[in-house]
Motif scaffolding. Structure first.
Motif, PDB file in Angstrom:
ATOM      1  N   UNK A  10      35.350  46.867  46.181  1.00 35.95           N
ATOM      2  CA  UNK A  10      34.383  45.889  45.569  1.00 35.95           C
ATOM      3  C   UNK A  10      34.421  44.691  46.312  1.00 35.95           C
ATOM      4  N   UNK A  11      32.601  44.109  45.920  1.00 38.90           N
ATOM      5  CA  UNK A  11      31.642  43.311  46.242  1.00 38.90           C
ATOM      6  C   UNK A  11      32.349  41.849  45.366  1.00 38.90           C
ATOM      7  N   UNK A  12      32.317  41.591  45.552  1.00 44.02           N
ATOM      8  CA  UNK A  12      32.789  39.703  44.669  1.00 44.02           C
ATOM      9  C   UNK A  12      31.588  38.863  45.064  1.00 44.02           C
ATOM     10  N   UNK A  13      30.769  37.738  44.326  1.00 41.89           N
ATOM     11  CA  UNK A  13      30.418  36.772  44.374  1.00 41.89           C
ATOM     12  C   UNK A  13      31.145  35.597  44.575  1.00 41.89           C
ATOM     13  N   UNK A  14      31.018  34.832  45.859  1.00 42.26           N
ATOM     14  CA  UNK A  14      31.810  34.051  46.669  1.00 42.26           C
ATOM     15  C   UNK A  14      32.972  32.828  45.978  1.00 42.26           C
ATOM     16  N   UNK A  30      49.570  39.269  48.925  1.00 46.41           N
ATOM     17  CA  UNK A  30      47.835  40.436  49.512  1.00 46.41           C
ATOM     18  C   UNK A  30      46.515  39.625  48.266  1.00 46.41           C
ATOM     19  N   UNK A  31      45.408  39.962  49.283  1.00 46.71           N
ATOM     20  CA  UNK A  31      44.397  40.216  47.785  1.00 46.71           C
ATOM     21  C   UNK A  31      44.597  40.980  46.550  1.00 46.71           C
ATOM     22  N   UNK A  32      44.852  42.376  47.862  1.00 44.88           N
ATOM     23  CA  UNK A  32      44.560  43.697  47.874  1.00 44.88           C
ATOM     24  C   UNK A  32      45.658  43.472  46.158  1.00 44.88           C
ATOM     25  N   UNK A  33      47.289  42.877  46.605  1.00 43.39           N
ATOM     26  CA  UNK A  33      48.114  43.536  45.757  1.00 43.39           C
ATOM     27  C   UNK A  33      47.729  42.631  44.345  1.00 43.39           C
ATOM     28  N   UNK A  34      47.396  40.981  44.693  1.00 42.02           N
ATOM     29  CA  UNK A  34      46.536  40.528  43.412  1.00 42.02           C
ATOM     30  C   UNK A  34      45.858  41.483  42.822  1.00 42.02           C
ATOM     31  N   UNK A  35      44.217  41.709  43.695  1.00 40.29           N
ATOM     32  CA  UNK A  35      43.499  42.910  42.941  1.00 40.29           C
ATOM     33  C   UNK A  35      44.012  43.805  41.708  1.00 40.29           C
ATOM     34  N   UNK A  37      47.218  44.539  40.690  1.00 36.62           N
ATOM     35  CA  UNK A  37      47.662  43.770  39.633  1.00 36.62           C
ATOM     36  C   UNK A  37      47.124  43.032  38.464  1.00 36.62           C
ATOM     37  N   UNK A  38      45.453  42.357  38.875  1.00 41.17           N
ATOM     38  CA  UNK A  38      44.509  42.237  37.643  1.00 41.17           C
ATOM     39  C   UNK A  38      44.115  43.529  37.146  1.00 41.17           C
ATOM     40  N   UNK A  39      43.649  44.141  37.575  1.00 41.03           N
ATOM     41  CA  UNK A  39      42.608  45.469  37.186  1.00 41.03           C
ATOM     42  C   UNK A  39      44.023  46.334  36.285  1.00 41.03           C
ATOM     43  N   UNK A  40      45.594  46.383  36.603  1.00 42.08           N
ATOM     44  CA  UNK A  40      46.457  46.841  35.914  1.00 42.08           C
ATOM     45  C   UNK A  40      46.599  45.987  34.682  1.00 42.08           C
ATOM     46  N   UNK A  41      46.606  44.982  34.551  1.00 41.58           N
ATOM     47  CA  UNK A  41      46.280  44.008  33.694  1.00 41.58           C
ATOM     48  C   UNK A  41      45.226  43.987  32.515  1.00 41.58           C
ATOM     49  N   UNK A  42      44.255  44.198  33.529  1.00 38.01           N
ATOM     50  CA  UNK A  42      42.698  44.368  32.310  1.00 38.01           C
ATOM     51  C   UNK A  42      43.130  45.385  31.401  1.00 38.01           C
ATOM     52  N   UNK A  43      43.346  47.040  32.427  1.00 39.40           N
ATOM     53  CA  UNK A  43      43.128  48.017  31.565  1.00 39.40           C
ATOM     54  C   UNK A  43      44.243  47.913  30.652  1.00 39.40           C
ATOM     55  N   UNK A  44      45.508  47.454  31.040  1.00 45.23           N
ATOM     56  CA  UNK A  44      46.451  47.608  29.456  1.00 45.23           C
ATOM     57  C   UNK A  44      46.039  47.012  28.176  1.00 45.23           C
ATOM     58  N   UNK A  45      45.379  45.086  29.141  1.00 46.25           N
ATOM     59  CA  UNK A  45      44.260  45.135  27.598  1.00 46.25           C
ATOM     60  C   UNK A  45      43.529  45.497  26.788  1.00 46.25           C
ATOM     61  N   UNK A  46      42.739  46.575  27.570  1.00 45.52           N
ATOM     62  CA  UNK A  46      42.101  47.299  26.921  1.00 45.52           C
ATOM     63  C   UNK A  46      42.319  48.491  26.029  1.00 45.52           C
ATOM     64  N   UNK A  47      43.330  48.802  26.871  1.00 44.75           N
ATOM     65  CA  UNK A  47      44.595  50.202  25.889  1.00 44.75           C
ATOM     66  C   UNK A  47      44.898  49.549  24.615  1.00 44.75           C
ATOM     67  N   UNK A  48      45.236  47.697  24.812  1.00 46.03           N
ATOM     68  CA  UNK A  48      46.061  46.983  23.672  1.00 46.03           C
ATOM     69  C   UNK A  48      44.443  47.009  22.017  1.00 46.03           C
ATOM     70  N   UNK A  49      43.765  46.890  23.251  1.00 49.79           N
ATOM     71  CA  UNK A  49      42.506  46.575  22.668  1.00 49.79           C
ATOM     72  C   UNK A  49      42.393  47.683  21.334  1.00 49.79           C
TER      73      UNK A  49
END
Length: 75
Positions: A10-14, A30-35, A37-49
């Motif tokens: 993933x390429x991110x702005x600074x 780690x940043x990898x684990x955080x990412x 978990x954040x992707x998992x949360x985002x997918x759950x939110x989209x599924x809920x919506x």
């Protein structure tokens, strides 16, 4: 040795990178684990919506005259 799990680059702005770095450091992960978990949360939110939209659509199309009673379904 190949990685156990698939990888995504993933390429991110600074500023976003810095925020994620600080958050990962604060949470002691780690940043990898955080990412992950954040992707998992985002997918759950989209599924809920999507499920909420589906429920609203079904509710709007509900016709009580065509409904089947609990007794008719379960005897």
């Amino acid at each position: 040795m190949p990685a156990k799990n698939p990888r995504v680059n993933v390429v991110l702005e600074k500023p976003l990178y810095n925020a994620l770095h600080d958050l990962a450091e604060d949470e002691g992960v780690s940043m990898s684990m955080l990412m992950r978990d954040l992707v998992r949360e985002a997918l759950e939110i989209r599924e809920d919506r999507a499920l909420a939209d589906l429920a609203a659509e079904r509710e709007n199309g509900f016709d009580r005259r065509k409904a089947v009673s609990h007794e008719d379904v379960w005897g």
